[in-house]
Structure formats: C-alpha cells, structure tokens
Design an enzyme around this catalytic site. Sequence first.
Site, PDB file in Angstrom:
ATOM      1  N   GLU A  42      -5.168  -5.180  10.655  1.00 59.75           N
ATOM      2  CA  GLU A  42      -4.107  -3.991  11.003  1.00 59.75           C
ATOM      3  C   GLU A  42      -4.268  -3.382  12.322  1.00 59.75           C
ATOM      4  OE1 GLU A  42      -2.182  -2.724   6.934  1.00 59.75           O
ATOM      5  OE2 GLU A  42      -4.227  -1.658   6.894  1.00 59.75           O
ATOM      6  N   ASN A  70       0.940  -0.992   0.110  1.00 62.48           N
ATOM      7  CA  ASN A  70      -0.072  -0.087   0.023  1.00 62.48           C
ATOM      8  C   ASN A  70       0.988   1.318  -0.070  1.00 62.48           C
ATOM      9  OD1 ASN A  70      -1.911   2.167   0.650  1.00 62.48           O
ATOM     10  ND2 ASN A  70      -2.376   1.255   2.640  1.00 62.48           N
ATOM     11  N   TRP A  71       1.063   1.990  -1.101  1.00 60.77           N
ATOM     12  CA  TRP A  71       1.897   2.927  -1.063  1.00 60.77           C
ATOM     13  C   TRP A  71       1.446   4.195  -0.760  1.00 60.77           C
ATOM     14  CZ3 TRP A  71       3.864   2.966  -7.036  1.00 60.77           C
ATOM     15  CH2 TRP A  71       4.378   1.596  -7.257  1.00 60.77           C
ATOM     16  N   LYS A  72       0.038   3.916  -0.320  1.00 62.51           N
ATOM     17  CA  LYS A  72      -0.654   5.539   0.436  1.00 62.51           C
ATOM     18  C   LYS A  72      -0.256   6.752  -0.622  1.00 62.51           C
ATOM     19  CE  LYS A  72      -0.081   3.595   4.879  1.00 62.51           C
ATOM     20  NZ  LYS A  72       0.007   3.442   6.228  1.00 62.51           N
ATOM     21  N   HIS A 111      -9.429   1.048   4.796  1.00 61.21           N
ATOM     22  CA  HIS A 111      -8.174   1.181   5.528  1.00 61.21           C
ATOM     23  C   HIS A 111      -8.106   2.023   6.829  1.00 61.21           C
ATOM     24  CE1 HIS A 111      -4.186   2.505   6.146  1.00 61.21           C
ATOM     25  NE2 HIS A 111      -3.832   1.250   5.873  1.00 61.21           N
ATOM     26  N   GLY A 125       3.042  -1.188   4.236  1.00 63.46           N
ATOM     27  CA  GLY A 125       3.028   0.503   4.008  1.00 63.46           C
ATOM     28  C   GLY A 125       4.330   0.643   3.743  1.00 63.46           C
TER      29      GLY A 125
HETATM   30  P1  PGA Z   1       2.867   0.188   7.747  1.00 65.35           P
HETATM   31  O1  PGA Z   1       1.391   0.545   6.838  1.00 65.35           O
HETATM   32  O2  PGA Z   1       3.441  -1.147   7.056  1.00 65.35           O
HETATM   33  O3  PGA Z   1       3.718   1.497   7.189  1.00 65.35           O
HETATM   34  O4  PGA Z   1       2.630  -0.107   9.129  1.00 65.35           O
HETATM   35  C1  PGA Z   1       0.691  -0.634   6.685  1.00 65.35           C
HETATM   36  C2  PGA Z   1      -0.620  -0.080   6.246  1.00 65.35           C
HETATM   37  O5  PGA Z   1      -1.231   1.039   6.432  1.00 65.35           O
HETATM   38  O6  PGA Z   1      -1.195  -0.683   5.622  1.00 65.35           O
END
Ligand code: PGA
Length: 253
Positions: free
Chosen positions: A168, A10-12, A96, A234
């Site tokens: 999560e 998930n690149w956000k 999410h 992420g």
């Molecule tokens: P993270 O994010 O691996 O940076 O904790 C996970 C996510 O938001 O799906």
Amino acid sequence: MKSTCIVAGNWKMNKSNQDGKSFVSEIQKRILDKGNAKVIFCPPFTSLFTIVDTLKSSDFSVGAQNVHNELKGAYTGEISVNMLNSIGVEYAIIGHSDRRHTFGELDDFINKKIITTSKSNVIPIFCIGETLDQRKSGLTGKILKDQIELGLKNIDNINPEKFILAYEPVWAIGTGETASTLQVEEAHLKIKTNLETLFGSKGLDVPIIYGGSVNEKNAESLINIDGVNGFLIGGASLEIDSFCNIVNIVKNF
Ligand code: PGA
C-alpha cells in the site's frame, strides 16, 4: 486464473455495530457467487463479534484492523490474538499505514505482532509501502526491502496459506491517486524477490495484494497486473455497490 484473489475491506473507524451488521447482511444477499474471490471484512473491534456471528454460516471471512503482540496483561486498550481467535476472527491487519504514520508504530513492534500472530490461528495481513518523498527520492525498493526484512525478522518459515502481504503506497491511500500499472507491477515484483530471498519457493507463493484508492473503476486494470493477488480496500469498501462491484470484477480472475 489467479491462484488467490483476496478482497479485503478495511472499514477503519467507520460504521456502528448495527450499520456493520446490516451492511454485511446485504452483501451476503447480493454476492451469492464469489467465484475465485476470498472476501474479508475488517470492521472496528466493537463490531467484530457481531459480524462474525452474522456471517457464521457463510464463507465470508472477518479480520481485525490491528492486534497486540502480547497475549495478555497490562496493555490498556489493546486486543490479543487469542481474543480475536476466541470469537472466530481469522485475519488481522498488521502495520497498516495509519498505524505506522498516525500512531507511530515502528518496524520492531510490527515484527513482534507478526511473530505472535504467525504462531496463532489468525492470519496476518502485513502492510508495507513507501511515502511520496521516499518514492521521489528513488527509495521505494529499499524501503520495501527494509520493511519486509525488519517486519519478518526472526521468522524462519512462512506458510503462504497463512500469510498475506499488502503493498500500500502511503501516497495512494485515501487520496484518490492510484499507483500506475508499472509502479504496482514493479513493487510487487520487488516484494516477491525479497520474499523469495528470505523464504525460498514458499516466499514466492505468498499472496501479495494491492491497496491505495482501489475502486470499482480501477479494479479491473489493477487485478490484471501480474503479481497482484487481490486488494485491501478502504473507502470503496464502505459502500455496498462499490464493494460488490469490485468483488464481481475480481471473482473472475
Ligand atoms: P483506500 O484505503 O482504499 O481508501 O485508499 C486503503 C487502506 O487504507 O487500506
């Protein structure tokens, strides 16, 4: 060997169109054998078409980070499942923690998105998880149950091949703090039980992936946990080396 091992990045809100294209091209060159792993890139909307096009002759998959429940109309700034489908996007992250906690998305809205997506060719990656306060108050089990029941309300049937659930814990996302083996195992078991109650044996087959500060150092111990069918990643999905290393760890399970 686990039946499914999903590695979703998930690149956000990161990477330009060009950066995303170079990134997946390099990963394609480096990961020639994915073994048992299903690799899904979830770039921002602006890069979806480019990434699908870049990966078109591979079996890497592409997912969106969000989707709207309506198919068309006056929803400024939103993207429909048909739009995703029309450019070859196969997955959509729904619910999410960023959407729930930063943008105020509630279970009811998430439920509508899941209903629409489940009727399409796009596979939902349905995210749930408790906050630190909820965990400290002993509410984790109740929160997960509520999020599952409300998010999947009015869904009678589930196709485990067309549905992914991501656990999560909110306190582990982007914090560098990973849930312990016991916490992950317990949560995944609770989720499985809830899915079984709702959907019988099909519920038991739904892949449940873990997300929250997954990196190349903890990936091996996390993937060894019973009931963990992969990761939603992420931060560590933004670096070529760390993402490739995680895929290389997971592909042997
Ligand atoms: P993270 O994010 O691996 O940076 O904790 C996970 C996510 O938001 O799906």
